[in-house]
Motif scaffolding. Structure first.
Motif, PDB file in Angstrom:
ATOM      1  N   VAL A 124      56.059  31.852  43.513  1.00 27.65           N
ATOM      2  CA  VAL A 124      54.783  31.975  44.379  1.00 27.65           C
ATOM      3  C   VAL A 124      54.369  33.483  44.464  1.00 27.65           C
ATOM      4  O   VAL A 124      53.193  33.694  44.321  1.00 27.65           O
ATOM      5  N   ASN A 125      55.372  34.481  44.455  1.00 28.49           N
ATOM      6  CA  ASN A 125      54.817  35.873  44.364  1.00 28.49           C
ATOM      7  C   ASN A 125      54.289  36.284  43.194  1.00 28.49           C
ATOM      8  O   ASN A 125      52.728  37.034  43.266  1.00 28.49           O
ATOM      9  N   VAL A 126      54.469  35.858  42.119  1.00 26.95           N
ATOM     10  CA  VAL A 126      53.653  35.837  40.567  1.00 26.95           C
ATOM     11  C   VAL A 126      52.214  35.388  41.018  1.00 26.95           C
ATOM     12  O   VAL A 126      51.424  35.993  40.429  1.00 26.95           O
ATOM     13  N   LEU A 127      52.170  34.282  41.427  1.00 26.69           N
ATOM     14  CA  LEU A 127      50.894  33.677  41.600  1.00 26.69           C
ATOM     15  C   LEU A 127      50.026  34.362  42.700  1.00 26.69           C
ATOM     16  O   LEU A 127      48.587  34.760  42.371  1.00 26.69           O
ATOM     17  N   LYS A 128      50.449  34.980  43.557  1.00 30.45           N
ATOM     18  CA  LYS A 128      49.840  35.790  44.369  1.00 30.45           C
ATOM     19  C   LYS A 128      49.448  36.933  43.725  1.00 30.45           C
ATOM     20  O   LYS A 128      48.221  37.644  44.025  1.00 30.45           O
ATOM     21  N   LEU A 129      50.196  37.585  42.895  1.00 29.43           N
ATOM     22  CA  LEU A 129      49.942  38.955  42.173  1.00 29.43           C
ATOM     23  C   LEU A 129      48.648  38.506  41.262  1.00 29.43           C
ATOM     24  O   LEU A 129      47.760  39.361  40.961  1.00 29.43           O
ATOM     25  N   LYS A 130      48.676  37.424  40.598  1.00 34.95           N
ATOM     26  CA  LYS A 130      47.527  37.076  39.728  1.00 34.95           C
ATOM     27  C   LYS A 130      46.314  36.777  40.544  1.00 34.95           C
ATOM     28  O   LYS A 130      45.447  37.432  40.165  1.00 34.95           O
ATOM     29  N   ARG A 131      46.469  36.265  41.712  1.00 32.72           N
ATOM     30  CA  ARG A 131      45.156  35.934  42.298  1.00 32.72           C
ATOM     31  C   ARG A 131      44.591  37.358  42.977  1.00 32.72           C
ATOM     32  O   ARG A 131      43.464  37.490  42.805  1.00 32.72           O
ATOM     33  N   ASN A 132      45.589  38.245  43.230  1.00 32.13           N
ATOM     34  CA  ASN A 132      45.037  39.560  43.879  1.00 32.13           C
ATOM     35  C   ASN A 132      44.359  40.607  42.819  1.00 32.13           C
ATOM     36  O   ASN A 132      43.627  41.240  43.064  1.00 32.13           O
ATOM     37  N   THR A 133      44.823  40.378  41.804  1.00 27.72           N
ATOM     38  CA  THR A 133      44.336  41.172  40.532  1.00 27.72           C
ATOM     39  C   THR A 133      43.398  40.645  39.752  1.00 27.72           C
ATOM     40  O   THR A 133      42.758  41.237  38.930  1.00 27.72           O
ATOM     41  N   ARG A 134      43.027  39.518  40.059  1.00 25.41           N
ATOM     42  CA  ARG A 134      41.693  38.678  39.312  1.00 25.41           C
ATOM     43  C   ARG A 134      40.718  39.384  39.307  1.00 25.41           C
ATOM     44  O   ARG A 134      39.724  39.805  38.120  1.00 25.41           O
ATOM     45  N   PRO A 135      40.171  39.821  40.559  1.00 29.76           N
ATOM     46  CA  PRO A 135      38.856  40.652  40.538  1.00 29.76           C
ATOM     47  C   PRO A 135      38.846  41.661  39.691  1.00 29.76           C
ATOM     48  O   PRO A 135      37.930  42.240  38.990  1.00 29.76           O
ATOM     49  N   PHE A 136      39.835  42.252  39.438  1.00 29.50           N
ATOM     50  CA  PHE A 136      40.137  43.755  38.803  1.00 29.50           C
ATOM     51  C   PHE A 136      39.903  43.512  37.295  1.00 29.50           C
ATOM     52  O   PHE A 136      39.085  43.930  36.513  1.00 29.50           O
ATOM     53  N   PHE A 137      40.658  42.374  36.778  1.00 26.18           N
ATOM     54  CA  PHE A 137      40.752  41.897  35.398  1.00 26.18           C
ATOM     55  C   PHE A 137      39.263  41.333  34.976  1.00 26.18           C
ATOM     56  O   PHE A 137      38.581  41.401  33.955  1.00 26.18           O
ATOM     57  N   LYS A 138      38.379  40.713  36.033  1.00 23.35           N
ATOM     58  CA  LYS A 138      37.244  40.180  35.750  1.00 23.35           C
ATOM     59  C   LYS A 138      36.210  41.347  35.539  1.00 23.35           C
ATOM     60  O   LYS A 138      35.100  41.006  34.881  1.00 23.35           O
ATOM     61  N   LYS A 139      36.152  42.538  36.294  1.00 26.26           N
ATOM     62  CA  LYS A 139      35.447  43.562  35.914  1.00 26.26           C
ATOM     63  C   LYS A 139      35.593  44.170  34.472  1.00 26.26           C
ATOM     64  O   LYS A 139      34.641  44.662  33.695  1.00 26.26           O
ATOM     65  N   LEU A 140      37.011  44.107  34.107  1.00 22.93           N
ATOM     66  CA  LEU A 140      37.269  44.781  32.754  1.00 22.93           C
ATOM     67  C   LEU A 140      36.874  43.770  31.570  1.00 22.93           C
ATOM     68  O   LEU A 140      36.397  44.400  30.775  1.00 22.93           O
ATOM     69  N   GLU A 141      36.588  42.419  31.981  1.00 28.36           N
ATOM     70  CA  GLU A 141      36.185  41.361  30.943  1.00 28.36           C
ATOM     71  C   GLU A 141      34.684  41.260  30.732  1.00 28.36           C
ATOM     72  O   GLU A 141      34.046  40.904  29.643  1.00 28.36           O
ATOM     73  N   GLN A 142      33.949  41.912  31.769  1.00 27.52           N
ATOM     74  CA  GLN A 142      32.504  41.959  31.883  1.00 27.52           C
ATOM     75  C   GLN A 142      31.783  42.532  30.753  1.00 27.52           C
ATOM     76  O   GLN A 142      31.044  41.668  29.941  1.00 27.52           O
ATOM     77  N   PRO A 143      32.258  43.654  30.132  1.00 28.78           N
ATOM     78  CA  PRO A 143      31.402  44.053  28.916  1.00 28.78           C
ATOM     79  C   PRO A 143      31.822  43.345  27.782  1.00 28.78           C
ATOM     80  O   PRO A 143      30.848  43.034  26.981  1.00 28.78           O
ATOM     81  N   PHE A 144      33.041  42.736  27.536  1.00 33.37           N
ATOM     82  CA  PHE A 144      33.251  41.791  26.547  1.00 33.37           C
ATOM     83  C   PHE A 144      32.401  40.516  26.560  1.00 33.37           C
ATOM     84  O   PHE A 144      31.991  40.066  25.448  1.00 33.37           O
ATOM     85  N   LYS A 145      32.310  40.140  27.721  1.00 33.73           N
ATOM     86  CA  LYS A 145      31.370  38.600  27.933  1.00 33.73           C
ATOM     87  C   LYS A 145      30.022  39.040  27.588  1.00 33.73           C
ATOM     88  O   LYS A 145      29.223  38.292  26.882  1.00 33.73           O
ATOM     89  N   ILE A 146      29.436  40.372  27.913  1.00 35.34           N
ATOM     90  CA  ILE A 146      28.281  40.752  27.348  1.00 35.34           C
ATOM     91  C   ILE A 146      28.007  40.827  26.170  1.00 35.34           C
ATOM     92  O   ILE A 146      27.040  39.923  25.494  1.00 35.34           O
ATOM     93  N   VAL A 147      28.832  41.172  25.394  1.00 33.21           N
ATOM     94  CA  VAL A 147      28.934  41.305  23.934  1.00 33.21           C
ATOM     95  C   VAL A 147      29.006  39.823  23.232  1.00 33.21           C
ATOM     96  O   VAL A 147      28.222  39.353  22.100  1.00 33.21           O
ATOM     97  N   ARG A 148      30.052  39.075  23.714  1.00 37.09           N
ATOM     98  CA  ARG A 148      30.046  37.833  23.463  1.00 37.09           C
ATOM     99  C   ARG A 148      28.896  36.698  23.554  1.00 37.09           C
ATOM    100  O   ARG A 148      28.534  36.133  22.547  1.00 37.09           O
ATOM    101  N   ASN A 149      28.332  37.149  24.652  1.00 34.36           N
ATOM    102  CA  ASN A 149      26.666  36.109  25.000  1.00 34.36           C
ATOM    103  C   ASN A 149      25.651  36.447  23.948  1.00 34.36           C
ATOM    104  O   ASN A 149      25.077  35.526  23.599  1.00 34.36           O
ATOM    105  N   LYS A 150      25.761  37.799  23.612  1.00 33.97           N
ATOM    106  CA  LYS A 150      24.627  38.283  22.552  1.00 33.97           C
ATOM    107  C   LYS A 150      25.135  37.610  21.216  1.00 33.97           C
ATOM    108  O   LYS A 150      24.162  37.169  20.455  1.00 33.97           O
ATOM    109  N   ILE A 151      26.234  37.545  20.687  1.00 31.97           N
ATOM    110  CA  ILE A 151      26.826  37.090  19.753  1.00 31.97           C
ATOM    111  C   ILE A 151      26.398  35.374  19.627  1.00 31.97           C
ATOM    112  O   ILE A 151      25.738  34.817  18.523  1.00 31.97           O
TER     113      ILE A 151
END
Length: 385
Positions: free
Chosen positions: A348-375
């Motif tokens: 359960v603590n691992v799941l909580k950690l994943k949920r709490n860090t999700r917004p941070f990783f979403k921001k990291l993914e954003q530039p890659f998503k933009i490139v992916r969408n262009k491709i």
């Protein structure tokens, strides 16, 4: 007389047809709504000459001959219950190649073009997503007094408050101050207003200006911001929020109070939904999920969808075969395993950690998503139809 639209790709056709089947199956043949729907016709003579019937429109990029034949067989079978016609409209999704995909598809954008395929003398159309189930006589919606509003729709739950980046480097667009942000999976549309204000162009202009997160839904919320008739949640009840009915009811009541007591009708009869919106798909889930409180639970009404799927002409056999597939059986085992793991505090603590860090990783993914969408856009434009 009753025009109802859907969009999707070919793999979604069986699910769309389950919705169509549920609409026809729940139609009370002994009751007529003809005298209640004069307002959806532009001319008195058109109304007088009309007959009560369903005309379903499916907006899609392509269809195999096999699937077309299955749709025709379904149409024939449903006609024995109530007058029904099913029409498909083939679209070129390269029109939307410059915009982000939704679940690996451009089909979500097709609903923007729905008005093109409705007769000019008709002033009302209902749009529904293909992952729904109708539990009532849908004709009552066409008799609804929309009080001069352009759309009748249901507020999203939970409310979305995101911000969209401007592609031209100017100020972003924010939904933070919106009283209500609606879900575009259910829209009763006043076509006279839709056409008059050129909604299709307004939506496309917005898509060209901002980097949307919820594709057409973001744009439609901008165009119809204060021009919506709020419908109770029972007309678009998304069961992904039904963790425990008592939790959700409490949250809906609290949300309604924030905007004034006049909105309490939004939570009326949620235990008897007219339309269930399966944000967790019955065909790839048995309904198991982990709640916000990190408890295991099962969505209600998954079985109700399968009961309707069993009855559908043309598609029942392939739908029921899903339950026997190796992928579905693997999912069942994984869900059972996770349900047991929830008893372990470390897990359960691992799941909580994943949920709490999700917004941070979403921001990291954003530039890659933009490139992916262009491709993806580049590849889509090179495709030949």
């Amino acid at each position: 007389m009753y025009h109802i639209g859907f969009n999707g790709d070919e793999k979604y056709i069986p699910y769309i047809c389950v919705v169509i089947n549920s609409i026809v199956q729940n139609t009370q043949k002994e009751k007529s709504y003809k005298n209640d729907v004069k307002h959806i016709f532009q001319k008195q003579s058109d109304w007088e000459n009309s007959k009560e019937a369903y005309h379903f429109h499916i907006l899609i990029d392509k269809l195999s001959e096999t699937t077309k034949e299955k749709i025709k067989n379904l149409e024939k079978a449903l006609n024995t219950l109530f007058p029904t016609s099913i029409e498909w409209h083939i679209l070129d999704d390269r029109l939307f190649a410059d915009y982000p995909q939704w679940r690996k598809s451009y089909a979500a954008y097709y609903r923007i073009l729905l008005a093109r395929f409705i007769p000019e003398n008709i002033d009302r159309v209902l749009y529904l997503d293909g992952d729904m189930l109708v539990n009532t006589d849908i004709r009552q919606l066409f008799a609804l007094n929309m009080e001069g509003k352009g759309l009748a729709c249901v507020p999203n739950y939970p409310q979305l408050r995101h911000e969209l980046k401007n592609k031209k480097g100017q100020n972003p667009y924010s939904f933070k101050e919106y009283t209500w942000y609606f879900n575009s999976g259910f829209m009763l549309i006043d076509l006279a207003q839709w056409r008059k204000q050129n909604t299709e162009k307004q939506v496309i202009d917005f898509l060209n200006t901002y980097e949307v997160i919820c594709p057409d839904q973001d744009a439609l919320n901008v165009v119809y911001k204060d021009n919506i008739k709020l419908m109770p949640y029972k007309w678009n009840l998304m069961w992904n929020n039904m963790v425990k009915p008592e939790y959700v009811l409490s949250e809906w009541q609290e949300q309604s109070k924030r905007y004034g007591q006049e909105y309490t009708y939004l939570i009326s009869d949620i235990e008897k939904p007219c339309i269930i919106h399966y944000s967790v798909k019955p065909w790839n889930s048995n309904g198991f999920r982990v709640s916000a409180q990190f408890e295991g639970f099962y969505y209600p009404n998954i079985d109700l969808w399968w009961q309707m799927a069993e009855k559908i002409p043309s598609f029942a056999q392939e739908l029921l075969a899903i339950k026997e597939s190796s992928a579905y059986q693997k999912m069942l085992k994984e869900n059972a395993k996770q349900e047991k793991l929830l008893a372990n505090p470390i897990y359960v603590n691992v799941l909580k950690l994943k949920r709490n860090t999700r917004p941070f990783f979403k921001k990291l993914e954003q530039p890659f998503k933009i490139v992916r969408n262009k491709i993806r856009a580049w590849k889509k434009k090179r495709e030949k139809y």
